[in-house]
Design an enzyme around this catalytic site. Structure first.
Site, PDB file in Angstrom:
ATOM      1  N   HIS A  56      32.507  21.450  31.767  1.00  0.00           N
ATOM      2  CA  HIS A  56      32.374  22.679  32.555  1.00  0.00           C
ATOM      3  C   HIS A  56      33.521  23.623  32.199  1.00  0.00           C
ATOM      4  CE1 HIS A  56      29.796  20.895  36.086  1.00  0.00           C
ATOM      5  NE2 HIS A  56      29.262  20.686  34.892  1.00  0.00           N
ATOM      6  N   GLU A  58      35.715  25.190  33.914  1.00  0.00           N
ATOM      7  CA  GLU A  58      37.006  24.918  34.558  1.00  0.00           C
ATOM      8  C   GLU A  58      37.724  23.753  33.876  1.00  0.00           C
ATOM      9  OE1 GLU A  58      33.949  25.111  35.988  1.00  0.00           O
ATOM     10  OE2 GLU A  58      34.129  25.329  38.155  1.00  0.00           O
ATOM     11  N   CYS A  86      32.097  22.945  41.194  1.00  0.00           N
ATOM     12  CA  CYS A  86      31.328  21.769  41.621  1.00  0.00           C
ATOM     13  C   CYS A  86      32.316  20.693  42.112  1.00  0.00           C
ATOM     14  CB  CYS A  86      30.503  21.269  40.437  1.00  0.00           C
ATOM     15  SG  CYS A  86      31.495  20.400  39.192  1.00  0.00           S
ATOM     16  N   CYS A  89      34.843  19.571  39.269  1.00  0.00           N
ATOM     17  CA  CYS A  89      35.877  20.565  38.948  1.00  0.00           C
ATOM     18  C   CYS A  89      36.824  20.767  40.124  1.00  0.00           C
ATOM     19  CB  CYS A  89      35.236  21.881  38.530  1.00  0.00           C
ATOM     20  SG  CYS A  89      34.335  21.735  36.974  1.00  0.00           S
TER      21      CYS A  89
HETATM   22 ZN   LIG Z   1      32.144  21.928  37.516  1.00  0.00          ZN
END
Ligand SMILES: [Zn+2]
Length: 157
Positions: A56, A58, A86, A89
């Site tokens: 992801h 991040e 999410c 993260c």
């Molecule tokens: Zn994430």
């Protein structure tokens, strides 16, 4: 500069990262990490290309910043991300002790910075972040809605 304008200026750079993802067919989500007025990490979603569910925006930005700073703690850093983090993260953000998180648009399916739950400000954890949401919300949301609309249209053809 008042803080909201400053946040918008940084968020525009996170949006630029998201557009890099879009150009290679990834869901357009982008992030940057800022320390003392300087970008120390940037990332965009690479889940499909890397075959990596942890890639992801991040996570990519956090890894780059830690490598660059030679530390696992990102104490004085602010993370700008186009989509609400999410659970994975948000966990990495807490683990890396990021000081402040600014996100663009909320995520009703996975958002763990206030929408479904708030892992960034959980007093039982040993670290809580400052949190600002809704910076350039429309732009950040449109990136995603346009991407999925185009995808649906392509599938129809
Ligand atoms: Zn994430």
């Amino acid at each position: 500069m008042i803080r909201e304008q400053e946040d918008q200026a940084w968020m525009r750079l996170a949006i630029e990262e998201a557009k890099k993802a879009e150009q290679i067919g990834e869901v357009p989500i982008g992030a940057i990490l800022v320390k003392d007025g300087e970008i120390v990490g940037r990332g965009y979603n690479l889940r499909e290309i890397n075959h990596d569910p942890t890639a992801h925006a991040e996570m990519v930005a956090i890894r780059e910043a830690c490598e660059r700073l030679g530390a696992w703690r990102l104490l004085d850093c602010t993370l700008y991300v186009t989509l609400e983090p999410c659970p994975m993260c948000a966990g990495a953000i807490v683990q890396s002790r990021v000081k402040r998180v600014v996100y663009g648009t909320g995520d009703p399916k996975a958002g763990c910075a206030g929408t479904l739950m708030n892992l960034l400000q959980e007093p039982r954890f040993n670290h809580e972040t400052e949190l600002t949401s809704g910076i350039l919300q429309t732009e950040c949301a449109e990136l995603l809605t346009n991407f999925f609309r185009n995808l649906r249209n392509k599938r129809k053809l």
